[in-house]
Structure formats: C-alpha cells, structure tokens
Write a protein that holds these residues in place. Structure first.
Motif, short mmCIF file in Angstrom:
data_model
loop_
_atom_site.label_atom_id
_atom_site.label_comp_id
_atom_site.label_asym_id
_atom_site.label_seq_id
_atom_site.Cartn_x
_atom_site.Cartn_y
_atom_site.Cartn_z
N THR A 54 0.83 -1.21 0.00
CA THR A 54 0.00 0.00 0.00
C THR A 54 0.86 1.26 0.00
O THR A 54 0.36 2.37 0.17
N ASN A 55 2.19 1.09 -0.15
CA ASN A 55 3.07 2.25 -0.19
C ASN A 55 2.92 3.01 -1.50
O ASN A 55 2.50 2.45 -2.52
N ASN A 56 3.31 4.26 -1.47
CA ASN A 56 3.22 5.09 -2.67
C ASN A 56 4.22 4.63 -3.72
O ASN A 56 5.35 4.30 -3.40
N ARG A 57 3.78 4.62 -4.96
CA ARG A 57 4.64 4.28 -6.09
C ARG A 57 4.60 5.43 -7.08
O ARG A 57 3.53 5.97 -7.36
N VAL A 58 5.75 5.78 -7.62
CA VAL A 58 5.83 6.88 -8.58
C VAL A 58 5.99 6.29 -9.98
O VAL A 58 6.89 5.49 -10.23
N ILE A 59 5.09 6.67 -10.89
CA ILE A 59 5.12 6.16 -12.25
C ILE A 59 4.91 7.33 -13.21
O ILE A 59 4.61 8.45 -12.80
N ARG A 60 5.08 7.05 -14.48
CA ARG A 60 4.82 8.06 -15.51
C ARG A 60 3.64 7.59 -16.35
O ARG A 60 3.62 6.46 -16.86
N VAL A 61 2.60 8.46 -16.46
CA VAL A 61 1.43 8.19 -17.28
C VAL A 61 1.38 9.25 -18.37
O VAL A 61 1.05 10.42 -18.09
N GLY A 62 1.74 8.86 -19.59
CA GLY A 62 1.82 9.85 -20.64
C GLY A 62 2.90 10.87 -20.34
O GLY A 62 4.05 10.52 -20.06
N LYS A 63 2.52 12.15 -20.35
CA LYS A 63 3.46 13.21 -20.04
C LYS A 63 3.46 13.56 -18.55
O LYS A 63 4.17 14.48 -18.14
N HIS A 64 2.67 12.86 -17.78
CA HIS A 64 2.51 13.19 -16.37
C HIS A 64 3.28 12.20 -15.49
O HIS A 64 3.38 11.02 -15.80
N LYS A 65 3.80 12.72 -14.40
CA LYS A 65 4.42 11.88 -13.39
C LYS A 65 3.45 11.78 -12.23
O LYS A 65 2.98 12.81 -11.72
#
Length: 671
Positions: free
Chosen positions: A146-157
């Motif tokens: 349930t920890n935060n994960r950082v990903i890239r969706v299109g041009k957005h982080k």
C-alpha cells in the motif's frame, strides 16, 4: 404532541448534566421565591407565582428554540459535508478508480478520465489501462503493498496508492513537484579535479618555449571544453585544475563520454608530446568538503588505474569509468621508487613481524615479489615470511620451491596461513603483492586480522574494491610486473657484503618479470630492462628461468584444446571454452588467451575454463584496441587495458560464456 416531542428532542451535546442542574436550580429558586412571597403576603405570593410560571415557560421555550436551531444547524452542516465530499470526489485533482474482485473497472472520477483520454473504461479490465499504470497496480496487488509508487502516465508523473481490500486506486499528479525536484537535482554542484598525468616527465625534457606552448595548449583545450558545457575551470598549479559544474551539465559531459580525453591524447601525440588527463568528479552531498574529498579519492582511483580516464562517483554509490583507452605512460624517473623504498624501510622498523602474501593461485610474479619484500625486511633485522601453502601450488611455483629446497636456500622463507594467523600481533605488518583486491587475496583470515596495518604493492590498475586505510600504497600500472617494482626498491637498500638477494631469489624475480611481460614483449619499458639487468648482475640465471617456465606435455595438450575451440564474435574477438568437466590450471588458461591473440584478425581473446569444481576463470588479452579491463570489471574482475581476468563462482562454462558475451555487448554499446 409527538411532533412537538420530536422537535423538542435535544441533540446529544445539549444533554449535559451541568446544563440540567442549572435549569433545576433556577426553577427551584423561583419556586422558593413563590413560597416566601406567599408567606409575606398573598398579593406578593401571587406575583411570585406569575414570575415562577413565566420562568418555567421561557425556560421550556428557550430549550425548544435551542433544540430547533441546533438540529437545523446540524442538518445543514451534514448536508454541506456530504455535498463537499461529493464535489471533492468528482472535481478534486486526485484520480480515483474503483475495481471489483475480477479487476473490472467499476467507476472512475472525471479527473482520472483526463488521464484516460476520455475513453470509457467502466466495465473493462484493468489491463486496458496505460501499460505502466496497469503494471504498477498489478505489482502492488501482488505484493500486497500500500506504499506510494511513482510512475509516468503519458506526459505526467504520478504517485499511486492501491488499496486492494477496498478495490480502490488513488492517483495523484505530481508533475509540477517532480519538475521542481528535477530542477533542484539539475542545479546541484559537482566538483572535479583534473590532473595532467605525465606533465613532470615531459616538462623535464622540454625547453622553455615548448613547455609554454604545451601549457597554453592544455589551458585552451580545457577552457574550450569547460565553456562548451557551462562549467567553471580554474588552474591550481602546473598540472592540476579545478572543475565546477551543475549536475545537468555533468550529465551532458557523461553523454559526451568526456571527449576531451581523446582530443588531448590524439592532438598532443601528433606533436610528439603525448599527454593524457586523469579526472576525478564527485557529487551527491550537501557538504562541499565531503564532495571535494570524494573527488580527490576518485582522482586517486583514476591514477591508480593508469590514468587517461575519468572516474565519476556519487557519494555512497558505485563509480563510473570513462576513457582508459591507452596504456599508462612509463615514468622515466625513479624518484617515487626511492621514496617508497625509504617509506617501506621506516614501516618495517616499527613492525615486529612482516607477512607477505600474493593473490589466490599465486604465480611467479606474486611469489617473486613477495620474496623480494621479505629480503628487504630481513636486511633491517625484522622477521619476515611469505604466506604460502606448499601443498597447493602452480607447476612453475612448485618447481621454484623444489629448486630452493634442493639448494638449501632459506628454508624459513615460507609459512603456512594457519601459522601466520597464530603468530601475527597488533604490531605486525601485512604486505599485499601483485594485487589489491580483498576478494582475491591469498588468505582472507590474515587479511581480516591485519587490515589496519596493510601495504599494497601492485602493477595492476586499481579497482573500486580497495583496502580502506592502507599504510602505504605503491601501484604503478605502467610497470611490466610487481617484481620490476620490488627490484627497483631493492636497489635502494643497503647491499651489504652478500647483497640483498642470492642467485635463486634473483632468478625467481627475473622469472616473475619474464612471465608477466610475456618474455619482454608486453608493457615493457626501459626500466623493465634495467630491472632485469640488475637481477642478472647479481646472479639471476636465465636457464633456470626457462626451466621454471617449461610446460608439461599434458598442459600443452590442454592449451591446444582450448585454442581449438576458438569462436569468433564481433569479427575480431576470439572466445575459447574449456571442457566443463575438466579443471585447468590458471597459467594454461592465460597462455591459451595469449596464443589466440597472436592469431590473424584477433584484437581481443577470452579463455574460459573451470579452475575448480565451483569456480570458472576467464583470462582476457587485447592488442590495445579493446579495453579488456573494463569488460572484466563488468564481471567482477580487473587488470590492465590489454591484460585482465576474473573468476565466477557456481556457474557452468556455457553460462560464463553467456555472461561474457553480455559484458562485451555492453562495452561495445558504451564505446
């Protein structure tokens, strides 16, 4: 009546015992006033009765009004809260996705719909989402994370949180904050130290005009390079420069692979003044002192690896190497050899016992140089021994030991590892010859016991794995062998009546030079021949050297078999593979690689064979066009630009070959 009672229903916070008690007291006092008034006079009592009735009426009415207003306020507040929740759910800048146990999307809020490009995803599977988004959600579900994960969706982080038990995914757009962080990272400071490797050597042989021209050329070339990448360059002295740059510009230099190295080397070579640069760059701390100390350490590492390269390291991370395309320049002066010899002499005087050990499966260079160090220590009256297990020896070292035993030469030179561990004290000194890596040292127990009192003498390029606080380091990658370095130190010792070495010990050191220089054909300079000449002058026997290096018929057949398995890759690299069920001597593997390198069209050769039941050895050779040291370092080994090796544990020959091919491909991509 029921409606009135329902309206008169008090909220919980009004039903307070203190409020009830106050009301009862007021009513009680009013009633007492009525009784007292009645006793005084009937008329006054009637007035007090009317006051009591009015008090009761207004109290009940006041409570009624309070209840009505409180209930209305609570209802209005509850409505506003629910309305706010609904508005937030729909309009707030947070993507929300609901899914069921079959991973079917049940609902998404309008904000998330923007990321989905307004596609109708309700009723479809999570697999239809953005590939990176689905992978992160699926990984979180699988790992119950349930920890935060950082990903890239299109041009957005984005930052996502998955609550699988509720079937909810929260997606927060952090593009703006990521841009702020990236800008911060780009503007962080890096410190670089630049050193002209052979400035002193060249300046001694130049006239004033040529020296001025050379100095101006270097200054202009570095200034131009620094300006190109928005860096600050400051000359500290004749052969040292300071380089300051932001991280965004350092990344551009890395992408450029520090082309200044090739430019200076090639253009100076055309003028018959071959110059090379060594650079150490560090970053990754808020403390400039820490960064500058790391930069100096990186420069030392670059120099220890032979120069002509850049070492970039973030504090606490692994180093990255660039350059190293040329063999180190031979130093003509022996000043450092004399200084190290004197420093070693002082260290020996403070030690109660000196122990010397080479690398695993020691060859004649490791043993010969170790014998030389022992003799230096004994000249100064210090007990000294070479750590060696006489029951496990390479064939050439075994012949040397038998020759020494037959001649009755110094039977106490060698000591077993177990004896050394028992004898060693806090005042003892350990000297490592022909290596500097802990992982390949001959005996790790004695190393662990004496790691705070270490001396390193080696001719291989220094790697990242290095003792933390050695008392003395003498690493010269230009040298043909460690025996060459030790021979020069012996020349600066008091010779005495019988000299430092007897004929057999001198022969052992000459054999070490002969082996590592491939019979004076590889990395051989004027000082190599000077050292060999000195050893010959004190009795070294070249015929005994030939005897020590003679190859048995069995070894010859094994080497021939290895050469027969040659497999050409990338048109100019030869890979030899031994039988996985057969154990080969380290010397045979090295000789097979040498033989393959002598074949037409081969620029680099790699011999792979089993060294023991659990270890695979790889010997690499190059004509100089390919840096086999870098390739071997990718596999945990090291060595020289043209001569390197590594060992791999618990894999087969075919698996080792596959890993070697991956390392070669990686090297070619980088270069």
């Amino acid at each position: 009546m029921k409606d009135f009672l329902r309206k008169l229903e008090l909220p919980a916070f009004v039903k307070d015992s203190r409020l009830t008690a106050s009301l009862i007291i007021v009513l009680s006092l009013s009633f007492v006033g009525f009784i007292v008034g009645l006793l005084i006079s009937p008329l006054y009592g009637l007035a007090m009765l009317l006051l009591f009735i009015l008090t009761c009426t207004f109290s009940i009415y006041g409570i009624y009004v309070l209840a009505i207003n409180t209930n209305n306020y609570a209802s209005n507040l509850s409505y506003r809260i629910k309305r706010g929740e609904q508005e937030a759910m729909i309009k707030m800048p947070l993507g929300i996705l609901l899914y069921d146990e079959d991973q079917q999307i049940q609902w998404v809020n309008p904000y998330l719909q923007l990321f989905l490009k307004n596609n109708d995803m309700i009723g479809t599977s999570l697999k239809n989402l953005d590939e990176q988004l689905y992978k992160s959600i699926n990984d979180a579900i699988r790992d119950k994370d349930t920890n935060n994960r950082v990903i890239r969706v299109g041009k957005h982080k984005c930052e996502i949180v998955v609550q699988n038990d509720l079937g909810v995914v929260y997606i927060l757009d952090i593009t703006k904050y990521a841009a702020i962080e990236r800008r911060y990272q780009d503007q962080r400071l890096s410190i670089g130290l630049i050193f002209i490797d052979n400035y002193d050597e060249l300046s001694q042989a130049m006239g004033d005009q040529n020296l001025t021209d050379m100095s101006s050329y270097i200054q202009n070339a570095l200034n131009e390079y620094a300006k190109r990448f928005n860096a600050y360059l400051k000359r500290i002295d004749e052969d040292h420069y300071l380089l300051l740059s932001h991280m965004i510009d350092l990344h551009k230099m890395e992408a450029d692979r520090f082309s200044i190295l090739d430019k200076v080397r090639k253009e100076s070579s055309r003028c018959n003044t071959p110059l090379t640069l060594s650079v150490g760059i560090a970053f990754g701390s808020e403390s400039l002192n820490d960064i500058s100390e790391q930069a100096q350490s990186n420069l030392d590492l670059a120099l220890g690896r032979g120069g002509d390269q850049v070492v970039v390291r973030q504090i606490g991370k692994d180093a990255h190497f660039y350059g190293g395309k040329s063999n180190p320049m031979e130093k003509r002066t022996r000043v450092r050899a004399r200084v190290v010899s004197q420093a070693l002499q002082e260290l020996f005087k403070d030690a109660d016992h000196v122990f010397v050990q080479g690398h695993k499966s020691p060859d004649l260079d490791a043993i010969g140089s170790a014998i030389g160090i022992v003799k230096i220590a004994r000249i100064h009256g210090v007990k000294a021994n070479v750590i060696l297990d006489l029951s496990e020896l390479n064939y050439d070292v075994e012949r040397l030991i038998k020759k020494m035993q037959e001649a009755g030469v110094d039977q106490e030179t060698f000591i077993s590892p177990d004896e050394a561990v028992q004898i060693a004290t806090d005042n003892s000194l350990l000297v490592l010859t022909d290596h500097s890596k802990y992982s390949i040292t001959y005996n790790q127990s004695i190393y662990d016991k004496m790691k705070n009192r270490l001396v390193v003498i080696d001719h291989h390029r220094r790697g990242e794995e290095f003792p933390e606080n050695p008392m003395l380091v003498y690493i010269e990658p230009y040298a043909s062998s460690t025996c060459e370095l030790v021979t020069e130190m012996i020349e600066y010792q008091p010779q005495g009546g019988d000299g430092v070495l007897n004929y057999l010990e001198a022969t052992a050191m000459l054999a070490g030079i002969t082996v590592d220089s491939k019979e004076f054909s590889l990395r051989t300079g004027t000082r190599t021949f000077d050292a060999a000449s000195y050893l010959r002058s004190i009795g070294a026997d070249s015929q005994v050297v030939s005897y020590l290096l003679k190859e048995s018929i069995d070894n010859y057949l094994k080497r021939s078999y290895l050469v027969s398995t040659v497999d050409m890759v990338h048109s100019n690299m030869a890979i030899l593979s031994g039988n996985d069920s057969e154990i080969y001597d380290a010397i045979i593997i090295a000789q097979a690689a040498d033989t393959a390198l002598s074949l037409e069209g081969v620029s680099a050769s790699f011999a792979i064979a089993r060294r023991s039941n659990s270890m695979i050895g790889i010997s690499a050779r190059s004509t100089g066009k390919i840096n086999v040291q870098v390739i071997m370092e990718k596999l945990g080994g090291g060595g020289h630009l043209s001569n390197a090796a590594t060992q791999l544990d618990n894999i087969s020959v075919s698996e080792a070959k596959e890993r070697l091919l991956q390392a070669i491909d990686s090297y070619l991509q980088e270069n």
